[in-house]
Design a protein around this motif. Structure first.
Motif, PDB file in Angstrom:
ATOM      1  N   HIS A 116      29.970   3.525  39.579  1.00  0.00           N
ATOM      2  CA  HIS A 116      30.890   4.489  40.189  1.00  0.00           C
ATOM      3  C   HIS A 116      30.210   5.351  41.257  1.00  0.00           C
ATOM      4  O   HIS A 116      30.179   6.586  41.158  1.00  0.00           O
ATOM      5  CB  HIS A 116      31.515   5.383  39.122  1.00  0.00           C
ATOM      6  N   ASN A 171      35.958   2.497  42.399  1.00  0.00           N
ATOM      7  CA  ASN A 171      36.332   1.945  41.100  1.00  0.00           C
ATOM      8  C   ASN A 171      37.561   1.070  41.264  1.00  0.00           C
ATOM      9  O   ASN A 171      38.218   1.085  42.300  1.00  0.00           O
ATOM     10  CB  ASN A 171      36.629   3.074  40.104  1.00  0.00           C
ATOM     11  N   ALA A 230      38.939   2.804  36.623  1.00  0.00           N
ATOM     12  CA  ALA A 230      38.232   3.871  35.907  1.00  0.00           C
ATOM     13  C   ALA A 230      39.190   4.793  35.171  1.00  0.00           C
ATOM     14  O   ALA A 230      38.835   5.383  34.145  1.00  0.00           O
ATOM     15  CB  ALA A 230      37.388   4.682  36.887  1.00  0.00           C
ATOM     16  N   GLU A 286      36.779  -0.411  33.743  1.00  0.00           N
ATOM     17  CA  GLU A 286      36.193  -0.763  35.030  1.00  0.00           C
ATOM     18  C   GLU A 286      35.545  -2.146  34.979  1.00  0.00           C
ATOM     19  O   GLU A 286      34.801  -2.472  34.049  1.00  0.00           O
ATOM     20  CB  GLU A 286      35.140   0.276  35.419  1.00  0.00           C
TER      21      GLU A 286
END
Length: 595
Positions: A323, A336, A339, A344
């Motif tokens: 991230h 992402n 997320a 993810e």
């Protein structure tokens, strides 16, 4: 597989004379025939007791296997068809039900075949009936022929399910997952077609015959006790399959050593040469070059009151981008794809997990519970995939290596699965992820996240930033080659995390110094590990399309959230290729054996 009995002979074309006589008779006697036709008082059709018992046992086993299998299928990243059945799919500890029902299907199929042979009932599925479809026969005979074809399709699908199920069970994934799923859909289609065909053949009475038992009719040469012998064969198959499974499981022999290995992520130390490896096929994970598979090599050695493990697994990329944050015209964005639901599969670090349990129960010691809300009185899983927890008060010791959150700095996170904890206010309101019994051990880790999600857009809009680099150009240099593709390896020695002394708290003034397009880490390293969470030390390295991880821990930490390393402990391993939760898996645990 019930009989479809008919009194209708083949309707062959009649001669013209016969036709004329028939027409003449019909004109002369039509009214009288209608008036004198006797009421149909034939007894309802029935099935023999053996067929009824075996049929419903097989139905229960197949339906259980299909429903639990569809639940597992619905967990796949791109599943859509199986998700249509979400409202009726079971939740909770699915794995045991799926495996046990699959073994029962196999055993009952053998028993059914034996019963039809011993009871001289093979005519029910005789391929000779199919020839009727080439002749001008009655509708009932044609339906009976179609039903025979359907039976053989079922046999083929069930055998395919059994064969591919065994392959999946021992760790083979890839194309076999697709074949297994396709065979399951064939069986599902057959169930519907089977009911429709029997209804068309004889209406409700034909369906009810499986609730109306009668004794099996005797034929010359048939066995005196076909059901008993068939049941015995099914029991032998059942016991044999279970015995073969338990008798062929791997054991990891923990060697004895005098010197602990250097934790550098290599297997060059002499101590590893004396430790016999086991190789564990894991599959059905996300990414991993599209195969979802990774074979894991495991070694272990005891040195005094310490134990060391070495894990080596396949992964074609060194993924450290967890991230990351990128500055755009409208502010900072966290890269992402999912997320917001804790699922993810793009911008994430590589991870590796090891789980230890005192029981070999399916589903990782009985701690894996599938479905969007397996706990009726607790919050649902953010990603609707399931939750980890135990239901009997037991504990599963979980070690998790996280490449960018201390993994490359010598740390392995000590965690556990246990009884579900009570949700806090944010979790109960659905604003924060609830993880049930999956939690870190007591203590503190040294990583935190460098972003603050917006409560409206979550992580799909701009985000807040906790800290900015003191020198963004130096930070960019430390990160190595910045390629935002998710399928490339980060440079060896690159740093996709930011230490406290390399950063300052966010301020608009500092932000103004950083140009649009700059990428900074999404992970901050602050402070030190402490408490039970700090029990594990590790060393890791990626080379030649493989990660190698060495881990050292006390044989017995004395902590309530750890398991002592003892003979007979069971182990599972999982590889994560730049994804958050979609790790590889294997069904059969490996047993630890100490010399």
């Amino acid at each position: 597989m019930t009989d479809q009995v008919t009194d209708h002979a083949l309707e062959l074309p009649s001669s013209s004379n016969s036709s004329k006589k028939s027409q003449t008779g019909r004109h002369a006697n039509g009214a009288d025939s209608a008036a004198k036709r006797p009421e149909d008082r034939s007894p309802p059709v029935r099935s023999d007791i053996g067929t009824i018992l075996l049929h419903w046992t097989l139905v229960i086993a197949i339906v259980t296997s299909l429903l639990t299998g569809m639940r597992l299928s619905a967990d796949a990243e791109h599943a859509w068809f199986s998700k249509l059945f979400e409202p009726i799919l079971p939740q909770g500890e699915i794995w045991t039900w799926h495996y046990v029902s699959a073994i029962f299907v196999l055993a009952v199929i053998f028993a059914y075949a034996a019963y039809m042979t011993l009871g001289r009932l093979k005519r029910r599925i005789s391929s000779k009936k199919i020839v009727v479809l080439t002749l001008p026969a009655s509708t009932k005979l044609r339906l009976a022929a179609v039903n025979v074809i359907a039976y053989w399709i079922l046999f083929g699908a069930v055998l395919t399910l059994s064969a591919t199920g065994v392959l999946l069970y021992i760790g083979h994934g890839g194309i076999w997952v697709t074949v297994h799923y396709t065979a399951a859909l064939v069986v599902l289609t057959y169930i519907v077609a089977h009911v429709v065909l029997h209804y068309c053949y004889g209406g409700v009475a034909q369906l009810l015959r499986l609730f109306r038992p009668q004794a099996l009719r005797r034929f010359p040469g048939m066995s005196r006790h076909p059901l008993a012998l068939a049941t015995a064969l099914g029991a032998i198959v059942l016991v044999g399959a279970v015995s073969l499974d338990f008798g062929t499981r791997d054991s990891l022999v923990v060697a004895k050593g005098t010197t602990l290995p250097e934790l550098d992520g290599t297997l060059d130390d002499p101590v590893w040469q004396d430790a016999a490896p086991v190789f564990i096929r894991t599959q059905q994970g996300s990414n991993l070059d599209g195969t979802g598979e990774s074979t894991v090599e495991v070694r272990a050695v005891q040195v005094g009151d310490k134990i060391a493990f070495a894990f080596r697994w396949e992964d074609k990329n060194r993924s450290l981008k967890r991230h990351p944050l990128i500055k755009r015209e409208d502010g900072w964005h966290m890269l992402n794809n999912r997320a917001d639901i804790s699922d993810e599969t793009a911008y994430y670090e590589d991870k590796f997990s090891v789980a230890f349990s005192t029981t070999d129960t399916f589903g990782g010691g009985g701690a894996t519970h599938m479905g969007p809300k397996p706990l009726s009185d607790k919050p649902a899983a953010f990603n609707h995939r399931g939750l980890h927890y135990t239901t009997d008060g037991s504990l599963v010791d979980v070690w998790q290596w996280k490449a960018s959150r201390g993994g490359m700095l010598g740390r392995v996170d000590d965690m556990h699965f246990a009884t579900p904890v009570e949700p806090n206010e944010a979790q109960a309101a659905g604003k924060s992820r609830y993880s049930a019994g999956y939690n870190p051990d007591e203590g503190k880790a040294f990583y935190v996240y460098n972003y603050i999600g917006d409560p409206v857009t979550h992580y799909h809009g701009t985000v807040g930033v906790r800290r900015l680099p003191v020198d963004y150009q130096k930070m960019t240099s430390l990160m190595g080659t910045i390629d935002l593709s998710t399928e490339v390896s980060e440079d060896e020695g690159s740093q996709w995390w930011m230490f406290e002394n390399e950063s300052v708290p966010y301020s608009p003034e500092k932000d103004a110094e950083i140009p649009v397009g700059t990428v900074i880490p999404g992970v901050l390293i602050e402070g030190e590990y402490s408490g039970s969470r700090a029990d594990l030390l590790g060393g890791s390295r990626w080379q030649d399309d493989h990660w190698t991880l060495e881990v050292v821990r006390d044989m017995d930490t004395g902590q309530s959230q750890d398991l002592a390393m003892t003979d007979g402990l069971f182990m599972w391993v999982s590889a994560f290729d730049h994804n958050q939760t979609r790790h590889t898996r294997h069904s059969r645990p490996v047993r630890l054996t100490f010399n």
